[in-house]
Write an enzyme that holds these catalytic residues in place. Structure first.
Site, PDB file in Angstrom:
ATOM      1  N   ARG A  37      26.112  12.909 -18.645  1.00  0.00           N
ATOM      2  CA  ARG A  37      27.871  12.657 -19.701  1.00  0.00           C
ATOM      3  C   ARG A  37      28.142  13.486 -18.663  1.00  0.00           C
ATOM      4  O   ARG A  37      29.853  13.535 -18.427  1.00  0.00           O
ATOM      5  CB  ARG A  37      26.903  13.561 -20.796  1.00  0.00           C
ATOM      6  CG  ARG A  37      26.564  13.048 -21.556  1.00  0.00           C
ATOM      7  CD  ARG A  37      26.498  13.622 -23.151  1.00  0.00           C
ATOM      8  NE  ARG A  37      26.353  14.764 -23.029  1.00  0.00           N
ATOM      9  CZ  ARG A  37      26.633  15.484 -24.071  1.00  0.00           C
ATOM     10  NH1 ARG A  37      26.926  15.326 -25.268  1.00  0.00           N
ATOM     11  NH2 ARG A  37      26.645  16.883 -24.197  1.00  0.00           N
ATOM     12  N   LYS A  91       9.252  15.927 -25.650  1.00  0.00           N
ATOM     13  CA  LYS A  91       9.206  16.813 -26.628  1.00  0.00           C
ATOM     14  C   LYS A  91      10.258  17.935 -26.928  1.00  0.00           C
ATOM     15  O   LYS A  91      11.181  17.956 -25.644  1.00  0.00           O
ATOM     16  CB  LYS A  91       7.420  17.578 -26.291  1.00  0.00           C
ATOM     17  CG  LYS A  91       7.829  18.591 -25.465  1.00  0.00           C
ATOM     18  CD  LYS A  91       8.511  19.636 -26.366  1.00  0.00           C
ATOM     19  CE  LYS A  91       8.582  20.601 -25.210  1.00  0.00           C
ATOM     20  NZ  LYS A  91       9.454  21.838 -25.495  1.00  0.00           N
ATOM     21  N   ASP A 169      11.333  24.465 -30.555  1.00  0.00           N
ATOM     22  CA  ASP A 169      11.308  24.377 -29.309  1.00  0.00           C
ATOM     23  C   ASP A 169       9.870  24.361 -27.958  1.00  0.00           C
ATOM     24  O   ASP A 169       9.289  23.269 -27.356  1.00  0.00           O
ATOM     25  CB  ASP A 169      12.913  24.295 -28.739  1.00  0.00           C
ATOM     26  CG  ASP A 169      12.953  23.008 -27.586  1.00  0.00           C
ATOM     27  OD1 ASP A 169      13.279  22.028 -27.948  1.00  0.00           O
ATOM     28  OD2 ASP A 169      12.881  23.449 -26.251  1.00  0.00           O
TER      29      ASP A 169
HETATM   30  P1  NAP Z   1      19.551  21.146 -20.866  1.00  0.00           P
HETATM   31  O1  NAP Z   1      19.420  21.704 -19.241  1.00  0.00           O
HETATM   32  O2  NAP Z   1      20.072  22.276 -21.829  1.00  0.00           O
HETATM   33  O3  NAP Z   1      19.358  19.377 -20.373  1.00  0.00           O
HETATM   34  C1  NAP Z   1      19.701  18.677 -21.567  1.00  0.00           C
HETATM   35  C2  NAP Z   1      20.233  17.605 -20.818  1.00  0.00           C
HETATM   36  O4  NAP Z   1      20.483  16.933 -21.699  1.00  0.00           O
HETATM   37  C3  NAP Z   1      21.435  18.157 -20.378  1.00  0.00           C
HETATM   38  O5  NAP Z   1      21.929  18.972 -19.444  1.00  0.00           O
HETATM   39  C4  NAP Z   1      23.197  16.792 -20.377  1.00  0.00           C
HETATM   40  O6  NAP Z   1      22.658  16.250 -18.986  1.00  0.00           O
HETATM   41  C5  NAP Z   1      22.202  16.288 -21.250  1.00  0.00           C
HETATM   42  N1  NAP Z   1      22.545  16.899 -22.554  1.00  0.00           N
HETATM   43  C6  NAP Z   1      22.740  17.425 -23.310  1.00  0.00           C
HETATM   44  N2  NAP Z   1      23.591  17.873 -24.127  1.00  0.00           N
HETATM   45  C7  NAP Z   1      23.976  16.204 -24.581  1.00  0.00           C
HETATM   46  C8  NAP Z   1      23.666  15.567 -25.809  1.00  0.00           C
HETATM   47  N3  NAP Z   1      24.451  15.769 -27.073  1.00  0.00           N
HETATM   48  N4  NAP Z   1      23.461  14.386 -25.928  1.00  0.00           N
HETATM   49  C9  NAP Z   1      22.998  13.464 -24.923  1.00  0.00           C
HETATM   50  N5  NAP Z   1      23.360  14.132 -24.005  1.00  0.00           N
HETATM   51  C10 NAP Z   1      22.741  15.522 -23.926  1.00  0.00           C
HETATM   52  O7  NAP Z   1      17.346  21.213 -21.600  1.00  0.00           O
HETATM   53  P2  NAP Z   1      16.138  21.292 -21.128  1.00  0.00           P
HETATM   54  O8  NAP Z   1      15.443  22.210 -20.645  1.00  0.00           O
HETATM   55  O9  NAP Z   1      16.246  20.245 -19.215  1.00  0.00           O
HETATM   56  O10 NAP Z   1      15.219  20.449 -22.356  1.00  0.00           O
HETATM   57  C11 NAP Z   1      15.434  19.267 -22.755  1.00  0.00           C
HETATM   58  C12 NAP Z   1      14.298  18.751 -23.244  1.00  0.00           C
HETATM   59  O11 NAP Z   1      13.363  19.014 -22.524  1.00  0.00           O
HETATM   60  C13 NAP Z   1      14.388  19.461 -24.749  1.00  0.00           C
HETATM   61  O12 NAP Z   1      13.786  19.002 -26.198  1.00  0.00           O
HETATM   62  C14 NAP Z   1      12.962  20.293 -24.161  1.00  0.00           C
HETATM   63  O13 NAP Z   1      12.245  20.773 -25.280  1.00  0.00           O
HETATM   64  C15 NAP Z   1      11.929  19.783 -23.247  1.00  0.00           C
HETATM   65  N6  NAP Z   1      11.480  20.778 -21.801  1.00  0.00           N
HETATM   66  C16 NAP Z   1      12.364  21.600 -21.861  1.00  0.00           C
HETATM   67  C17 NAP Z   1      11.581  22.658 -20.443  1.00  0.00           C
HETATM   68  C18 NAP Z   1      12.389  23.443 -20.472  1.00  0.00           C
HETATM   69  O14 NAP Z   1      11.810  24.313 -18.897  1.00  0.00           O
HETATM   70  N7  NAP Z   1      13.346  23.869 -20.509  1.00  0.00           N
HETATM   71  C19 NAP Z   1       9.853  22.492 -20.684  1.00  0.00           C
HETATM   72  C20 NAP Z   1      10.165  21.038 -20.908  1.00  0.00           C
HETATM   73  C21 NAP Z   1       9.919  20.402 -22.052  1.00  0.00           C
HETATM   74  P3  NAP Z   1      23.606  15.193 -18.860  1.00  0.00           P
HETATM   75  O15 NAP Z   1      25.084  16.518 -18.360  1.00  0.00           O
HETATM   76  O16 NAP Z   1      23.631  15.011 -17.161  1.00  0.00           O
HETATM   77  O17 NAP Z   1      24.336  14.167 -20.055  1.00  0.00           O
END
Ligand code: NAP
Length: 313
Positions: A37, A91, A169
């Site tokens: 996005r 997840k 989370d």
């Molecule tokens: P993040 O950095 O906020 O990334 C999520 C991405 O999803 C955003 O950069 C955006 O990417 C997109 N997004 C955000 N809001 C959205 C919406 N409302 N609709 C559609 N796309 C949206 O978060 P993250 O840390 O990567 O976490 C994402 C998932 O991975 C979570 O469920 C988390 O539990 C899991 N996870 C995270 C970690 C960690 O270390 N942070 C570890 C394991 C698993 P664009 O701008 O490119 O669309």
């Protein structure tokens, strides 16, 4: 066999930290695009503003990995399945169990694979821990999963939005490990959830668990807290009757038996997540771990809500 073509939806922290590097090194997969996005750019793959644009431009695409926040995953996963794609879900798979069940059923109806990957379960020491616990009686379980939210979720406002999970989370990682290795089912008996006065999801939670595989009076507890500063503790300690203490530490990357290192993960768990996804695609089989989502849902249902200090980044 030709590699599976795959695209990432949501290019944030976990996509960049794990999914993109692992896909780049896994011969089973070939990245053909990302959906972003915010217009995030990834070397060697085009960026699409919406999944519909991706599906129109790459009709032969095999699969997508959905790395967005959980509250939008169900809609995106259904859209992908309807477009004929297999789906890997980060997840927590979705905010509700009903959505998780729907995705499983919908994928089966359409002959697609859905893999809800609980990545922590794929740390290699988790399986030897499970084997050591088979047939044992639990005398004590103590989960401690504490970290600094500013480090692990920097500036991510979505974690505080209703429909997402707050501290669960990351806490769900611990529960996914416990659900996998415990020698019997585990249930939530009670919970206390700490909500910052200005937020809609908890910043900390403590759970009391029970299990028919536990001795009477055994204490089974989990403590999750995002208010830690300086380092993190991600460990599951388990005492069994007439057996050694097992400790999965560093999120499951190491197994200690009575304090001695017995197994370690030489790689990232995500390499094994993608290896498993390739296996499931070859077999046309779906795997959706809903046990940890059930525990989280039950903690929210039973949990006593306490209001704590407002949280500001
Ligand atoms: P993040 O950095 O906020 O990334 C999520 C991405 O999803 C955003 O950069 C955006 O990417 C997109 N997004 C955000 N809001 C959205 C919406 N409302 N609709 C559609 N796309 C949206 O978060 P993250 O840390 O990567 O976490 C994402 C998932 O991975 C979570 O469920 C988390 O539990 C899991 N996870 C995270 C970690 C960690 O270390 N942070 C570890 C394991 C698993 P664009 O701008 O490119 O669309």
């Amino acid at each position: 066999m030709a590699p599976y073509s795959i695209a990432i939806i949501g290019v944030g922290k976990i996509a960049r930290d794990e999914h993109l590097p692992v896909i780049a090194h896994d011969p089973n997969f070939r990245l053909v695009g990302v959906v972003s996005r915010s217009g995030a750019q990834v070397e060697g793959a085009p960026t699409f503003a919406t999944p519909a644009e991706l599906y129109a431009a790459a009709p032969g695409l095999d699969a997508v990995a959905i790395c967005t926040p959980p509250n939008v995953r169900h809609r995106l996963a259904r859209e992908a399945i309807d477009a004929g794609k297999h789906v890997l879900l980060e997840k927590p798979a979705a905010p509700t169990l009903a959505e998780i069940r729907d995705l499983t059923a919908h994928a089966a109806e359409r002959g697609r694979v859905v893999f809800a990957a609980s990545h922590s379960q794929y740390h290699r020491p988790v399986e030897p821990a499970r084997l050591r616990l088979l047939g044992r009686r639990l005398a004590r379980v103590a989960i401690e999963w504490t970290e600094d939210v500013r480090v692990w979720h920097p500036g991510q406002e979505w974690i505080w939005e209703d429909g997402n999970f707050g501290v669960f989370d990351s806490g769900i990682n611990a529960l996914s490990i416990l659900a996998k290795i415990a020698p019997g089912p585990v249930y939530v008996k009670s919970a206390e959830l700490h909500y910052p006065a200005n937020r809609d999801t908890p910043i900390a939670a403590s759970l009391v668990l029970v299990s028919p595989a536990a001795e009477p009076g055994a204490q089974l507890t989990a403590a999750f807290d995002w208010r830690r500063s300086g380092g993190q503790t991600w460990r599951v300690d388990i005492d069994v009757v007439d057996g050694p203490r097992l400790s999965l530490v560093d999120g499951g990357a190491k197994l200690l038996v009575d304090g001695r290192l017995e197994a370690t993960d030489p790689t990232t768990e995500y390499a094994d997540v993608y290896a498993r996804f390739a296996e499931l695609l070859a077999r046309g089989e779906s795997v959706v771990d809903s046990a940890s989502s059930q525990l989280v849902a039950d903690a929210f249902r039973l949990g006593e809500r306490k209001i704590v200090e407002p949280f500001l980044w």
